[in-house]
Scaffold this active site. Structure first.
Site, PDB file in Angstrom:
ATOM      1  N   ASN A   9     -25.773  80.270  -7.470  1.00 16.02           N
ATOM      2  CA  ASN A   9     -24.694  79.986  -8.454  1.00 16.02           C
ATOM      3  C   ASN A   9     -23.653  81.080  -8.510  1.00 16.02           C
ATOM      4  OD1 ASN A   9     -23.034  79.631 -10.950  1.00 16.02           O
ATOM      5  ND2 ASN A   9     -24.637  79.427 -12.224  1.00 16.02           N
ATOM      6  N   LYS A  11     -21.369  81.735 -10.408  1.00 18.87           N
ATOM      7  CA  LYS A  11     -20.719  82.019 -11.552  1.00 18.87           C
ATOM      8  C   LYS A  11     -19.302  82.353 -11.195  1.00 18.87           C
ATOM      9  CE  LYS A  11     -25.351  83.050 -13.431  1.00 18.87           C
ATOM     10  NZ  LYS A  11     -26.134  83.824 -14.200  1.00 18.87           N
ATOM     11  N   HIS A  94     -25.256  74.746 -18.116  1.00 19.89           N
ATOM     12  CA  HIS A  94     -25.626  76.144 -17.829  1.00 19.89           C
ATOM     13  C   HIS A  94     -25.653  76.735 -19.006  1.00 19.89           C
ATOM     14  CE1 HIS A  94     -25.875  80.147 -16.469  1.00 19.89           C
ATOM     15  NE2 HIS A  94     -26.657  79.505 -15.317  1.00 19.89           N
ATOM     16  N   GLU A  96     -24.784  79.793 -20.078  1.00 21.82           N
ATOM     17  CA  GLU A  96     -23.671  80.302 -20.088  1.00 21.82           C
ATOM     18  C   GLU A  96     -22.554  79.622 -20.856  1.00 21.82           C
ATOM     19  OE1 GLU A  96     -23.448  82.311 -16.529  1.00 21.82           O
ATOM     20  OE2 GLU A  96     -25.445  83.501 -16.778  1.00 21.82           O
ATOM     21  N   GLU A 166     -34.188  77.232 -17.009  1.00 23.13           N
ATOM     22  CA  GLU A 166     -33.489  78.678 -16.960  1.00 23.13           C
ATOM     23  C   GLU A 166     -33.539  79.335 -18.286  1.00 23.13           C
ATOM     24  OE1 GLU A 166     -30.516  79.380 -13.480  1.00 23.13           O
ATOM     25  OE2 GLU A 166     -29.440  78.771 -15.298  1.00 23.13           O
ATOM     26  N   GLY A 172     -30.072  87.022 -15.549  1.00 22.77           N
ATOM     27  CA  GLY A 172     -29.284  88.381 -15.712  1.00 22.77           C
ATOM     28  C   GLY A 172     -29.961  89.627 -16.120  1.00 22.77           C
ATOM     29  N   SER A 212     -33.061  85.754 -13.096  1.00 21.88           N
ATOM     30  CA  SER A 212     -33.478  86.814 -12.055  1.00 21.88           C
ATOM     31  C   SER A 212     -34.485  86.587 -11.204  1.00 21.88           C
ATOM     32  CB  SER A 212     -34.382  87.818 -13.347  1.00 21.88           C
ATOM     33  OG  SER A 212     -33.471  88.107 -14.201  1.00 21.88           O
TER      34      SER A 212
HETATM   35  P1  13P Z   1     -29.669  85.282 -12.366  1.00 20.57           P
HETATM   36  O1  13P Z   1     -30.222  84.794 -11.126  1.00 20.57           O
HETATM   37  O2  13P Z   1     -28.476  86.382 -12.181  1.00 20.57           O
HETATM   38  O3  13P Z   1     -30.617  85.728 -13.476  1.00 20.57           O
HETATM   39  O4  13P Z   1     -28.878  84.008 -13.003  1.00 20.57           O
HETATM   40  C1  13P Z   1     -29.509  83.019 -13.149  1.00 20.57           C
HETATM   41  C2  13P Z   1     -28.839  81.788 -13.357  1.00 20.57           C
HETATM   42  O5  13P Z   1     -27.930  81.826 -14.289  1.00 20.57           O
HETATM   43  C3  13P Z   1     -28.555  81.023 -12.386  1.00 20.57           C
HETATM   44  O6  13P Z   1     -27.759  79.768 -12.864  1.00 20.57           O
END
Ligand code: 13P
Length: 248
Positions: A9, A11, A94, A96, A166, A172, A212
């Protein structure tokens, strides 16, 4: 042998020009990989990515979609727009999107029902926050998210759906869930699906872990019975680092 589904992803990273350079490099590094590799990219990169992945098995998808077919929804993108750009899957809900853009379980459900009318594979994201877990509520939260997301979805559609666990506290933060924590939640979701639908249906659903994930976590995560793959943020941004994770 389990063939993992590995979804990167991006982002809000990379321009169309940067996308093409990335994919040329990734293709080189993973040419002999047996994993299923997919990239969820910004809308504006989809066409460039679809062009660049030609001749490889990498699939391109979006990070979000609107719940309506078309209309006066400024700034939004529909399932048919994604299909015609060559996307084959889309992330829904997601954390976020939930956290910063006010997406609710009900919106996730409406988006999922819309995506199931298209050719796109939905990847439905769910996961508890740190305070949910500290309060011992992670199981209730996760099951209520899955229940709400799947409201009105017939069991016939389940095999087309991918779920992604997740936990918000792992995204993150560098705090990857232990394989045991992830397996516990995945197993819980699998038995919920088994009760609600059937054991066969429950087995057909792929459940990814995200939060992560780096290459060094792959062996232990993929050894878990109910972990079918991973959803990767930060560790997919560099093609060489991502290829190490894919070729773990
Ligand atoms: P990270 O791998 O940066 O923690 O992000 C995970 C994520 O949100 C993937 O959609």
């Amino acid at each position: 042998v389990k063939i993992p589904l590995i979804v990167g992803n991006w982002k809000m990273h990379k321009t169309p020009a940067e996308s093409s350079v990335y994919i040329q490099q990734l293709k080189k590094y993973i040419s002999s990989s047996r994993a299923n590799v997919m990239l969820a990219v910004p809308f504006i990169d989809i066409c460039a990515c679809v062009e660049s992945v030609k001749g490889s098995l990498i699939r391109i998808g979006a990070q979000n979609v609107h719940e309506k077919d078309f209309g006066a929804y400024t700034g939004e993108i529909s399932t048919s727009m994604l299909e015609s750009a060559g996307a084959t899957f889309v992330l829904i809900g997601h954390s976020e999107r939930r956290q910063y853009f006010g997406e609710t379980d009900e919106m996730v459900n409406r988006k999922l029902l819309k995506v199931l009318q298209s050719s796109l594979t939905p990847i439905v994201c769910f996961g508890e926050s740190l305070s949910d877990r500290e309060a011992g509520k992670e199981k209730d939260v996760v099951i209520s998210q899955i229940q709400a997301a799947l409201d009105g979805v017939s069991g016939d559609f389940l095999p087309q759906i991918v779920l992604a666990y997740e936990p918000v506290w792992a995204i993150g933060t560098g705090m990857v869930a232990t394989p045991e924590i992830a397996e516990n939640v995945h197993g819980l979701v699998r038995s919920y699906l088994s009760q609600q639908f059937s054991p066969t249906v429950a087995q057909s659903v792929k459940i990814l872990y995200g939060g992560s994930v780096k290459s060094e976590h792959m062996v232990s995560l993929m050894a878990q019975k109910n972990i079918d793959g991973v959803l990767v943020g930060g560790a997919c941004l560099d093609p060489e680092a991502f290829s190490k994770l894919i070729n773990y």
